[in-house]
Design an enzyme around this catalytic site. Structure first.
Site, short mmCIF file in Angstrom:
data_model
loop_
_atom_site.label_atom_id
_atom_site.label_comp_id
_atom_site.label_asym_id
_atom_site.label_seq_id
_atom_site.Cartn_x
_atom_site.Cartn_y
_atom_site.Cartn_z
N GLU A 128 0.86 -1.18 0.00
CA GLU A 128 0.00 0.00 0.00
C GLU A 128 0.89 1.22 0.00
O GLU A 128 1.92 1.26 0.69
CB GLU A 128 -0.92 0.02 1.22
CG GLU A 128 -1.99 -1.03 1.10
CD GLU A 128 -2.98 -1.00 2.23
OE1 GLU A 128 -4.06 -1.57 2.04
OE2 GLU A 128 -2.69 -0.42 3.29
N TYR A 147 7.26 1.58 -7.96
CA TYR A 147 6.38 0.42 -7.90
C TYR A 147 5.80 0.08 -9.28
O TYR A 147 5.74 -1.09 -9.67
CB TYR A 147 5.25 0.64 -6.90
CG TYR A 147 5.74 0.97 -5.50
CD1 TYR A 147 6.84 0.31 -4.95
CD2 TYR A 147 5.12 1.94 -4.74
CE1 TYR A 147 7.29 0.61 -3.68
CE2 TYR A 147 5.56 2.23 -3.45
CZ TYR A 147 6.64 1.57 -2.94
OH TYR A 147 7.09 1.87 -1.67
#
Length: 156
Positions: free
Chosen positions: A110, A121
């Site tokens: 997250e 990411y």
């Protein structure tokens, strides 16, 4: 950058982890963990901590866990002196390999909406799979959404 070395770590390494975490996380967003939170999670099965060091000095860390066939990157931090040198990406890949070796088919994380690490990411193959509204609370009371990202490990 000289010699980048990775090491498995534990509770005894938390002073190094906490120093890196306080350097890496902006307190305005409420993302950093306390030392007691880190101690608590490290005592659970399936949790591992990886340190990155350059010339013996802290450069970054990753805290992860696996439950059955899913892994989660709980924390990833790189000291500001070593950002944009590939350490974050190297830690991500090390976590992915370790998660897969522990039987995980998917790796989750997250990240706060607006976190500059999102580009890292995305480049590492993570895909958005959900949003948690108002998940992070800043010191000033502001709320920030969290984006849940997933990377399939069964295709790596």
């Amino acid at each position: 950058m000289t010699a980048l070395v990775f090491a498995d770590a534990g509770v005894g390494d938390l002073p190094e982890v906490m120093a890196t975490m306080h350097d890496a996380f902006d307190p305005a967003f409420g993302e950093a963990w306390t030392q007691s939170q880190c101690v608590g999670i490290l005592s659970l099965p399936g949790v591992w901590l990886t340190l990155a060091r350059i010339d013996g000095k802290p450069a970054g860390f990753a805290l992860s866990r696996v439950v059955i066939d899913e892994a989660e990157l709980l924390l990833l931090a790189v000291h500001h002196d070593h950002r944009r040198a590939g350490i974050g990406r190297a830690l991500l890949e090390r976590v992915a390999v370790a998660a897969k070796s522990r039987g995980a088919l998917r790796l989750f994380l997250e990240t706060r909406d607006g976190n500059p690490a999102r580009a890292l990411y995305d480049a590492a193959g993570f895909q958005a799979v959900g949003t948690r509204l108002n998940y992070y609370r800043g010191r000033d009371g502001s709320a920030h959404d969290a984006h849940t990202l997933e990377r399939r490990l069964d295709h790596d």
